[in-house]
Design a protein around this motif. Structure first.
Motif, PDB file in Angstrom:
ATOM      1  N   ASP B  83       0.830  -1.200   0.000  1.00 23.77           N
ATOM      2  CA  ASP B  83       0.000   0.000   0.000  1.00 23.77           C
ATOM      3  C   ASP B  83       0.868   1.254   0.000  1.00 23.77           C
ATOM      4  O   ASP B  83       1.864   1.334   0.716  1.00 23.77           O
ATOM      5  N   ALA B 202      -7.779  -1.421  -5.583  1.00 18.15           N
ATOM      6  CA  ALA B 202      -8.479  -2.445  -4.789  1.00 18.15           C
ATOM      7  C   ALA B 202      -7.788  -3.806  -4.866  1.00 18.15           C
ATOM      8  O   ALA B 202      -8.299  -4.787  -4.319  1.00 18.15           O
ATOM      9  N   ARG B 205      -3.559  -6.294  -1.007  1.00 12.19           N
ATOM     10  CA  ARG B 205      -2.190  -6.055  -0.538  1.00 12.19           C
ATOM     11  C   ARG B 205      -1.599  -7.388  -0.086  1.00 12.19           C
ATOM     12  O   ARG B 205      -2.306  -8.203   0.530  1.00 12.19           O
ATOM     13  N   THR B 208       0.099  -6.522   5.259  1.00 11.46           N
ATOM     14  CA  THR B 208      -0.523  -5.364   5.880  1.00 11.46           C
ATOM     15  C   THR B 208       0.400  -4.921   6.999  1.00 11.46           C
ATOM     16  O   THR B 208       0.997  -5.750   7.678  1.00 11.46           O
TER      17      THR B 208
END
Lengths: 286, 286
Positions: B83, B202, B205, B208
């Motif tokens: 991200d 979208a 990932r 995280t």
């Protein structure tokens, strides 16, 4: 490793405007978030944790915290979500709920004292004389005005407003694209996403190919609940630590990131850093 | 409106390095994408359209186009998705499929002739002497070296590589966060997303809170199919037009964006533009 430690010590004085406090602060790599200044936002597709910044924007944080405690945001929707720009939420425009909230005086910048300091990232940034971090928040600083302000970076939380400077109330936005730094100082930034930014990025856009196809309001992403972490039952709390941007280790990382000594960089990029492109890491404790 | 038209005419000479061709180009606000240089990538959750840049990175585009035509990417996965940084896809590392593809010489920058021109956006950008657009692609330019290169902005498509400059083959990435401009010139940018960037955002990932929780490979987002638009059955084609960044109207928009005359800007931001923050609009024809 030794090399970087030595470099970091040398650079500490260059990277901070003045001394930045006791050694204990410099030595601490991680900082546990204060549950009273942490917000848990539950979306249909995931949980998001936000750190608030009362030290920079006290009145906005106070109002946002109160609204959060009152359940004001539960069920409100992200009604303006533009890919590459912002995801904005709030009550229905002009509704009783909307009008019930007091207007806030802008807190877009603050005056700094001579003793004030921050971890410097860059001089001659495109939008400011200097950029850096303080308490894990990206900021910019102008020495001639002795003023500083939180910058708009991806993950930044700020209050929306009308045309008047002092017209913010409850509507807020997250930055979801390339830093819109032209909004610095004229909007009040008061928090940042520290966990679940991928869920912010998955919020339904309210138009695709800007302006051409509006999405039905019923399909806008709702906020299931917005809670202060201190009010979340202990078992359900998400406990986060974030990098202490005043620590020697963080400053070392800046030095490394600027120098790019890894062999992947067979040709070295310019030795500059974009404050919005420097990651401030979080770690999940529970 | 008249005011801006007049301003734009005055600024045209400032905003282009030299004359930028026939009036007909300047007058055309929109440019229809060439179906042979347009790619349709189908993800489980939506369709994405990519414009390729053979004029800047011919060998990378040729290889990517051939692999696309051969169905090479169908079923491959986004195995590195961070991200705020990149979403990277390709065949399994070290597999027969992976090794079957020829290595490419880097095409990270090019030499410019005296006649070469572009629509200028900014001087003294953090990473380059000048930034601007050419054929709707964001780029940077160094006058002393007489070199130009495509910049890493959100939505940029580039080829991944190993430590050696000339080691790219089939793995590619999209930029999904704040522009990692330090990768400019040392990676080959060869396309950009013109439709469906929300679907790129979208993509699941693969970790995280970076590095802490890896996602099972089975949950990585797959590419259902990757096709040249010219090979897509006519009924299923997505026809896109993009803003002609050499047009007078686009240059007018730059002037407006820099000046921020709207009353919302009760205090004017610095009159600068980040080339990665200037939207180049697309419109859906069919």
């Amino acid at each position: 490793m030794n090399f970087f430690l030595k470099t970091a010590i040398i650079f500490t004085s260059l990277f901070t405007i003045s001394s930045c406090g006791a050694d204990s602060v410099k030595d601490k790599q991680w900082r546990r978030l204060d549950l009273n200044n942490t917000v848990l936002m539950t979306l249909p597709h995931g949980k998001v944790v936000i750190e608030l910044a009362p030290q920079f924007s006290p009145n906005h944080v106070a109002q946002f915290s109160k609204l959060t405690k009152d359940g004001f945001y539960d069920g409100t929707k992200f009604y303006r979500v533009i890919d590459g720009f912002v995801a904005q939420a709030g009550p229905k425009d002009g509704s009783e709920k909307d009008k019930s909230v007091a207007l806030l005086d802008i807190e877009g910048e603050w005056s700094t004292s001579e003793k004030w300091s921050f971890t410097q990232v860059q001089t001659d940034d495109l939008f400011a004389g200097k950029t850096g971090f303080k308490d894990s928040f990206a900021l910019a600083y102008d020495a001639s005005e002795a003023k500083a302000w939180l910058t708009h970076c991806p993950g930044t939380l700020a209050m929306a407003r009308g045309n008047l400077a002092d017209s913010a109330s409850s509507h807020f936005y997250f930055v979801i694209g390339q830093a819109p730094r032209y909004l610095d100082r004229i909007m009040t930034v008061f928090g940042r996403v520290v966990y679940g930014m991928n869920h912010i990025q998955a919020i339904t856009r309210t138009s695709t190919i800007e302006g051409e196809y509006a999405i039905d309001r019923r399909d806008h992403t709702p906020i299931m609940s917005m809670q202060l972490m201190s009010n979340v039952p202990e078992k359900e709390r998400i406990i986060i630590e974030v990098e202490n941007t005043e620590s020697s280790l963080f400053i070392e990382r800046l030095v490394k990131r600027r120098a790019r000594k890894n062999e992947f960089f067979y040709k070295k990029p310019p030795p500059v850093l974009d404050v919005c492109q420097v990651p401030v890491r979080s770690r999940l404790i529970k």
